[in-house]
Write an enzyme that holds these catalytic residues in place. Structure first.
Site, PDB file in Angstrom:
ATOM      1  CG  HIS A  45       6.353  26.447  39.483  1.00  0.00           C
ATOM      2  ND1 HIS A  45       5.555  26.650  40.583  1.00  0.00           N
ATOM      3  CD2 HIS A  45       7.302  27.418  39.544  1.00  0.00           C
ATOM      4  CE1 HIS A  45       5.986  27.685  41.284  1.00  0.00           C
ATOM      5  NE2 HIS A  45       7.053  28.166  40.670  1.00  0.00           N
ATOM      6  CD  GLU A  47       3.462  21.485  39.487  1.00  0.00           C
ATOM      7  OE1 GLU A  47       3.081  21.379  40.665  1.00  0.00           O
ATOM      8  OE2 GLU A  47       4.470  22.166  39.148  1.00  0.00           O
ATOM      9  CB  CYS A  70       2.380  26.575  44.293  1.00  0.00           C
ATOM     10  SG  CYS A  70       2.431  27.105  42.562  1.00  0.00           S
ATOM     11  CB  ALA A 156      47.033  16.032  56.499  1.00  0.00           C
ATOM     12  CD1 TRP A 164      46.781  16.619  44.137  1.00  0.00           C
ATOM     13  CD2 TRP A 164      45.147  17.348  45.482  1.00  0.00           C
ATOM     14  NE1 TRP A 164      46.580  17.947  43.848  1.00  0.00           N
ATOM     15  CE2 TRP A 164      45.562  18.411  44.669  1.00  0.00           C
ATOM     16  CE3 TRP A 164      44.140  17.576  46.407  1.00  0.00           C
ATOM     17  CZ2 TRP A 164      45.006  19.677  44.742  1.00  0.00           C
ATOM     18  CZ3 TRP A 164      43.579  18.828  46.482  1.00  0.00           C
ATOM     19  CH2 TRP A 164      44.000  19.861  45.660  1.00  0.00           C
ATOM     20  NE  ARG A 178      34.398  23.081  45.973  1.00  0.00           N
ATOM     21  CZ  ARG A 178      35.648  23.445  45.755  1.00  0.00           C
ATOM     22  NH1 ARG A 178      35.947  24.083  44.617  1.00  0.00           N
ATOM     23  NH2 ARG A 178      36.592  23.200  46.638  1.00  0.00           N
ATOM     24  N   PRO A 288      38.837  19.378  60.318  1.00  0.00           N
ATOM     25  CG  PRO A 288      40.654  18.386  61.386  1.00  0.00           C
ATOM     26  CD  PRO A 288      40.270  19.069  60.122  1.00  0.00           C
ATOM     27  CG  LEU A 290      33.895  24.691  60.277  1.00  0.00           C
ATOM     28  CD1 LEU A 290      33.456  25.704  61.326  1.00  0.00           C
ATOM     29  CD2 LEU A 290      34.154  25.378  58.943  1.00  0.00           C
ATOM     30  N   GLY A 292      33.864  19.285  63.503  1.00  0.00           N
ATOM     31  CA  GLY A 292      33.513  18.881  64.864  1.00  0.00           C
ATOM     32  C   GLY A 292      32.535  19.841  65.512  1.00  0.00           C
TER      33      GLY A 292
END
Length: 361
Positions: A45, A47, A70, A156, A164, A178, A288, A290, A292
């Site tokens: 960790h 620390e 922890c 689009a 693109w 990602r 759009p 999904l 939404g």
């Protein structure tokens, strides 16, 4: 503490299902003698790294850490005990640990005579640990919706062409997003139109996220799809009653109930299933419809829009069927970051609303 928050961010994308944590050790004169961050799940960790760098200078020191140390033994020993054994005099914590299993570190330190302060820059540190905190408090992954659009909000042109809209610089930046998430999610529409790959490219040291495709009726993803290659693990979510025999030998299937009173899958069930797989963060890259559905269900925790200096006038918008009929129902956002990415503008924002810890009470 801000330095500790910066250090914690270095672990984003490699520590899941653990939190990101940063730590700074100051000797009695205020000199920095040790720094560390949690680098990978199962490893030491923050620390422990910082104390190792500080060595004997940790005795009588002040330790500044983004998350309460922890107090339990898991794959590594309890950090609170390591701090006591190092002889530190004071510990300053940003965020208290919300988990029953690991909390209690502050109490252990106080019981050993260590001066403990909790809450310094808590909100700032919590933002940096939002995926893990959301998973712990709400029992579901943190959802980050990403989209790319023209300045007038089109994803689009009227004929459907979209490659693109944004620049190569923006597309490279998406790979950075990602790499910071446990899973990348798209729907059947995106899978059908783009045959996306969804893996991380050109990002050194990246841990490949789980690629998730929502293909309700099992009609879109077919053997040979780019998302089924060996670059990263893939999960195809289908309805419980869907005939997905053609995919059985090619990828892992997740069967889910259909959404109540509408098309698609039950999103709460999807996130619950991902949570059981220790997915703490999801990058939503769907279209759009999904997006939404996630907005309508109140399941979007952060939004990043890449806006290109382009006008189309016609074509699909970034968001549809979000359950918003009038301006008073609009989902209001707080902008947390703006940055030029090549010729484009990247805007990051979070929905206004009740904090996650309040929702879970």
């Amino acid at each position: 503490m801000r330095r500790a928050i910066e250090l914690a961010d270095r672990g984003m994308g490699s520590t899941s299902p653990n939190p990101v944590v940063g730590c700074v050790v100051l000797d009695p004169s205020g000199r920095v003698v040790g720094e560390g961050w949690h680098q990978r799940a199962g490893g030491p960790h923050a620390e422990v790294h910082a104390l190792a760098e500080a060595g004997e200078d940790a005795r009588g020191a002040t330790v500044v850490v983004t998350l309460e140390p922890c107090a339990h033994t898991g794959r590594t020993g309890p950090c609170a005990e390591a701090l006591v054994e190092a002889g530190v005099a004071r510990v300053v914590v940003a965020v208290p640990d919300p988990t029953e299993r690991a909390s209690g570190g502050a109490a252990r330190l106080r019981g050993a005579g260590v001066d403990v302060t909790v809450g310094l820059l808590e909100e700032e540190a919590a933002r940096g640990n939002a995926p893990w905190l959301t998973a712990q408090r709400l029992g579901r992954p943190w959802v980050h919706w990403k989209y790319a659009a023209t300045l007038d909000g089109r994803i689009a042109a009227a004929d459907g062409s979209s490659r693109w809209i944004t620049s190569a610089e923006s597309r490279a930046d998406v790979h950075r997003l990602r790499a910071r998430c446990d899973a990348v999610l798209v729907g059947a529409g995106t899978a059908r139109l783009d045959d996306p790959h969804l893996a991380v490219r050109k990002t050194e040291g990246a841990v490949q996220p789980l690629r998730v495709v929502l293909d309700t009726d099992a009609r879109v993803v077919r053997p040979g799809a780019r998302v089924l290659d060996q670059a990263a693990p893939t999960l195809v979510a289908v309805a419980e009653d869907a005939d997905a025999g053609q995919l059985a030998d090619h990828t892992e299937l997740l069967r889910l109930p259909r959404a109540a009173g509408g098309r698609g899958l039950d999103l709460a069930a999807l996130l619950a299933a991902l949570h059981t797989r220790e997915v703490t963060s999801v990058l939503l890259e769907g279209g759009p419809t999904l997006a939404g559905a996630f907005v309508r269900a109140g399941l979007v925790d952060q939004v990043t829009g890449y806006l290109a200096p382009v006008l189309l006038g016609e074509g699909p918008g970034a968001l549809t069927d979000a359950g918003i009929q009038t301006l008073s129902q609009a989902l209001r956002l707080d902008v947390t970051d703006t940055e030029r990415i090549g010729p484009d503008l990247r805007i990051t924002a979070t929905p206004r609303g009740v904090p996650a810890e309040e929702e879970n009470r």
